[in-house]
Design a protein around this motif. Structure first.
Motif, PDB file in Angstrom:
ATOM      1  N   PRO A 156       0.828  -1.221   0.000  1.00 60.60           N
ATOM      2  CA  PRO A 156       0.000   0.000   0.000  1.00 60.60           C
ATOM      3  C   PRO A 156       0.857   1.263   0.000  1.00 60.60           C
ATOM      4  N   GLY A 157       0.540   2.175  -0.917  1.00 60.53           N
ATOM      5  CA  GLY A 157       1.258   3.442  -1.003  1.00 60.53           C
ATOM      6  C   GLY A 157       2.630   3.357  -1.629  1.00 60.53           C
ATOM      7  N   GLN A 158       2.971   2.202  -2.224  1.00 58.87           N
ATOM      8  CA  GLN A 158       4.314   2.048  -2.798  1.00 58.87           C
ATOM      9  C   GLN A 158       4.330   2.002  -4.328  1.00 58.87           C
ATOM     10  N   LEU A 159       3.173   1.864  -4.958  1.00 57.45           N
ATOM     11  CA  LEU A 159       3.101   1.837  -6.423  1.00 57.45           C
ATOM     12  C   LEU A 159       2.676   3.208  -6.938  1.00 57.45           C
ATOM     13  N   ASN A 160       3.188   3.569  -8.121  1.00 58.86           N
ATOM     14  CA  ASN A 160       2.895   4.873  -8.702  1.00 58.86           C
ATOM     15  C   ASN A 160       2.201   4.737 -10.045  1.00 58.86           C
ATOM     16  N   CYS A 161       1.333   5.707 -10.333  1.00 55.34           N
ATOM     17  CA  CYS A 161       0.608   5.739 -11.605  1.00 55.34           C
ATOM     18  C   CYS A 161       0.588   7.173 -12.108  1.00 55.34           C
ATOM     19  N   ALA A 162       0.896   7.350 -13.386  1.00 56.46           N
ATOM     20  CA  ALA A 162       1.030   8.690 -13.964  1.00 56.46           C
ATOM     21  C   ALA A 162      -0.280   9.202 -14.544  1.00 56.46           C
ATOM     22  N   SER A 163      -0.402  10.526 -14.520  1.00 58.07           N
ATOM     23  CA  SER A 163      -1.438  11.224 -15.294  1.00 58.07           C
ATOM     24  C   SER A 163      -0.862  12.580 -15.678  1.00 58.07           C
ATOM     25  N   THR A 164      -1.609  13.331 -16.470  1.00 58.74           N
ATOM     26  CA  THR A 164      -1.114  14.637 -16.915  1.00 58.74           C
ATOM     27  C   THR A 164      -1.795  15.792 -16.197  1.00 58.74           C
ATOM     28  N   GLY A 165      -2.385  15.532 -15.025  1.00 52.87           N
ATOM     29  CA  GLY A 165      -2.929  16.659 -14.286  1.00 52.87           C
ATOM     30  C   GLY A 165      -3.922  16.269 -13.214  1.00 52.87           C
ATOM     31  N   ILE A 166      -4.008  17.110 -12.192  1.00 49.28           N
ATOM     32  CA  ILE A 166      -4.994  16.918 -11.134  1.00 49.28           C
ATOM     33  C   ILE A 166      -6.387  17.154 -11.699  1.00 49.28           C
ATOM     34  N   GLY A 167      -7.295  16.229 -11.406  1.00 43.72           N
ATOM     35  CA  GLY A 167      -8.668  16.380 -11.862  1.00 43.72           C
ATOM     36  C   GLY A 167      -8.913  15.931 -13.282  1.00 43.72           C
ATOM     37  N   THR A 168      -7.872  15.467 -13.979  1.00 49.28           N
ATOM     38  CA  THR A 168      -8.081  14.927 -15.324  1.00 49.28           C
ATOM     39  C   THR A 168      -8.852  13.620 -15.221  1.00 49.28           C
ATOM     40  N   VAL A 169      -9.406  13.172 -16.329  1.00 48.30           N
ATOM     41  CA  VAL A 169     -10.141  11.912 -16.294  1.00 48.30           C
ATOM     42  C   VAL A 169      -9.202  10.751 -15.971  1.00 48.30           C
ATOM     43  N   GLN A 170      -7.911  10.866 -16.320  1.00 45.69           N
ATOM     44  CA  GLN A 170      -6.958   9.816 -15.951  1.00 45.69           C
ATOM     45  C   GLN A 170      -6.769   9.779 -14.427  1.00 45.69           C
ATOM     46  N   HIS A 171      -6.661  10.944 -13.816  1.00 46.21           N
ATOM     47  CA  HIS A 171      -6.564  11.014 -12.359  1.00 46.21           C
ATOM     48  C   HIS A 171      -7.824  10.433 -11.713  1.00 46.21           C
ATOM     49  N   VAL A 172      -8.975  10.836 -12.226  1.00 45.31           N
ATOM     50  CA  VAL A 172     -10.232  10.327 -11.686  1.00 45.31           C
ATOM     51  C   VAL A 172     -10.328   8.815 -11.865  1.00 45.31           C
ATOM     52  N   SER A 173      -9.831   8.301 -12.989  1.00 47.81           N
ATOM     53  CA  SER A 173      -9.842   6.853 -13.217  1.00 47.81           C
ATOM     54  C   SER A 173      -9.010   6.128 -12.162  1.00 47.81           C
ATOM     55  N   LEU A 174      -7.862   6.691 -11.804  1.00 48.07           N
ATOM     56  CA  LEU A 174      -7.042   6.084 -10.761  1.00 48.07           C
ATOM     57  C   LEU A 174      -7.763   6.106  -9.421  1.00 48.07           C
ATOM     58  N   ILE A 185      -2.762   3.249  -4.675  1.00 47.96           N
ATOM     59  CA  ILE A 185      -1.751   3.533  -5.695  1.00 47.96           C
ATOM     60  C   ILE A 185      -1.594   5.044  -5.787  1.00 47.96           C
ATOM     61  N   ASN A 186      -0.352   5.530  -5.779  1.00 49.70           N
ATOM     62  CA  ASN A 186      -0.080   6.970  -5.767  1.00 49.70           C
ATOM     63  C   ASN A 186      -0.322   7.619  -7.123  1.00 49.70           C
ATOM     64  N   HIS A 187      -0.834   8.824  -7.093  1.00 48.43           N
ATOM     65  CA  HIS A 187      -1.025   9.614  -8.308  1.00 48.43           C
ATOM     66  C   HIS A 187       0.195  10.501  -8.520  1.00 48.43           C
ATOM     67  N   ILE A 188       0.871  10.317  -9.644  1.00 51.28           N
ATOM     68  CA  ILE A 188       2.051  11.114  -9.991  1.00 51.28           C
ATOM     69  C   ILE A 188       1.695  11.999 -11.182  1.00 51.28           C
ATOM     70  N   VAL A 189       1.790  13.307 -10.994  1.00 52.75           N
ATOM     71  CA  VAL A 189       1.364  14.260 -12.020  1.00 52.75           C
ATOM     72  C   VAL A 189       2.548  14.650 -12.911  1.00 52.75           C
ATOM     73  N   TYR A 190       2.346  14.558 -14.210  1.00 47.31           N
ATOM     74  CA  TYR A 190       3.302  15.044 -15.203  1.00 47.31           C
ATOM     75  C   TYR A 190       2.716  16.260 -15.906  1.00 47.31           C
ATOM     76  N   LYS A 191       3.563  17.224 -16.196  1.00 52.00           N
ATOM     77  CA  LYS A 191       3.094  18.405 -16.916  1.00 52.00           C
ATOM     78  C   LYS A 191       2.924  18.127 -18.405  1.00 52.00           C
ATOM     79  N   GLU A 192       3.721  17.224 -18.929  1.00 53.31           N
ATOM     80  CA  GLU A 192       3.693  16.919 -20.358  1.00 53.31           C
ATOM     81  C   GLU A 192       3.462  15.426 -20.567  1.00 53.31           C
ATOM     82  N   ILE A 193       2.586  15.095 -21.507  1.00 47.95           N
ATOM     83  CA  ILE A 193       2.289  13.688 -21.767  1.00 47.95           C
ATOM     84  C   ILE A 193       3.510  12.971 -22.340  1.00 47.95           C
ATOM     85  N   ALA A 194       4.344  13.688 -23.106  1.00 46.78           N
ATOM     86  CA  ALA A 194       5.521  13.047 -23.686  1.00 46.78           C
ATOM     87  C   ALA A 194       6.463  12.554 -22.592  1.00 46.78           C
TER      88      ALA A 194
END
Length: 328
Positions: A156-174, A185-194
């Protein structure tokens, strides 16, 4: 003041009757569009929303014999573009091309939004709808969704999952995944999708929620594996990916794009645009291009799209509240 003569009275009466008999739209508007239409796209050039927008409006322009000029205005989760269109003259010559954030923003920003989503922006056409996906790094030890749930519960709390922003549908999916699976699973925010794609392909981050069009290039290059999609039915372009709902009943999240117009735009123009865009997506050439991207389309009327928007606004309002998602 002297009374008008009888001929004068007859002219006034004729003018009045003529005004009553006039159609609700001038003849020039009935031939809409008579000149170029400005389409404000809330997203950056080159992304899925931009590509789909240009395919659809390019075909619409050819069909109607007028230019639909796409102007990219990204920023502030789509609110810059939405605000510009909400304030535009409601004559059908300024349209908004927006996406999933449109239905998240009312609950994410609340009274800070510089416009009222429902009041100021009228649904015209649901342009694209595609399920979200969960991708993993090929070397990640959890190969399936049951494997992932078991691993996340052991760590618990040791795995990470990326998205491109707080409140995005990817964040909500997580957040929905964590709620339904009982994981952290932790939410890790990236500014750029690339950047997130590069880190996923390199194994620096093991998981990322995305959507079908963004997933395909990575899976085709063997840089990522799609663990599951978040729709209700099999996806031909991802034949090996099961539906998330097979493991977590009720799990369904979408990316979508739609066309909106400023409040006050004549109904005749809205209905004409909807009819013509439905005709565009029936064109075999357009269909083939969109299907190749994984951008699913379906016939829809204005009322259909309005109901879909309401459902999406309600879904995100519930998720933002339950997951305590906020932007400071």
């Amino acid at each position: 003041m002297s009374k008008p003569s009888r001929p004068g009275r007859r002219l006034l009466l004729a003018a009045a009757l003529g005004g009553l008999a006039a159609p609700s739209l001038p003849r020039a508007q009935a031939r809409y569009p008579t000149h170029a239409v400005r389409v404000v796209n809330a997203y950056s050039p080159g992304g899925t929303a931009d590509v789909v927008c240009r395919i659809l409006f390019g075909a619409l322009g050819e069909r109607l014999g007028q230019s639909f000029a796409v102007e990219n205005r990204p920023g502030a989760a789509g609110t810059l573009a939405a605000q510009a269109v909400a304030r535009a003259t409601p004559d059908g010559y300024t349209l908004l091309y927006d996406a999933t954030a449109h239905s998240v923003n009312p609950s994410l920003f609340g009274s800070r939004l510089p416009y009222d989503t429902r009041r100021d922006l009228l649904p015209v056409f649901l342009a694209m709808q595609t399920p979200n996906t969960l991708m993993r790094w090929p070397g990640f030890e959890a190969k399936t969704i049951p494997d992932l749930i078991a691993l996340a519960k052991r760590r618990p709390g040791q795995l990470n999952c990326a998205s491109t922003g707080i409140g995005t549908v990817q964040h909500v999916s997580l957040e929905l995944f964590n709620m339904l699976a009982g994981t952290q699973i932790n939410h890790i925010v990236y500014k750029e999708i690339a950047a997130s794609r590069n880190d996923l392909a390199a194994g620096r981050i093991p998981l990322q929620f995305s959507n079908v069009p963004s997933t395909l290039p990575l899976t085709q290059a063997n840089q990522a594996i799609c663990m599951a999609h978040c729709g209700p039915a099999p996806i031909a372009l991802l034949p090996d990916a099961p539906a998330m709902s097979e493991f977590l009943p009720g799990f369904e999240t979408w990316e979508w794009n739609g066309v909106f117009a400023p409040a006050g735009t004549p109904g005749e123009i809205l209905r004409a645009l909807n009819a013509e865009m439905n005709a565009v997506i029936r064109d075999p050439g357009v269909t083939a291009r969109l299907n190749g991207l994984g951008a699913l389309t379906r016939a829809n009327g204005i009322e259909d799209f309005a109901a879909f928007r309401e459902q999406q606004i309600a879904f995100f309002a519930d998720m933002v509240k339950k997951a305590d998602i906020h932007i400071d």
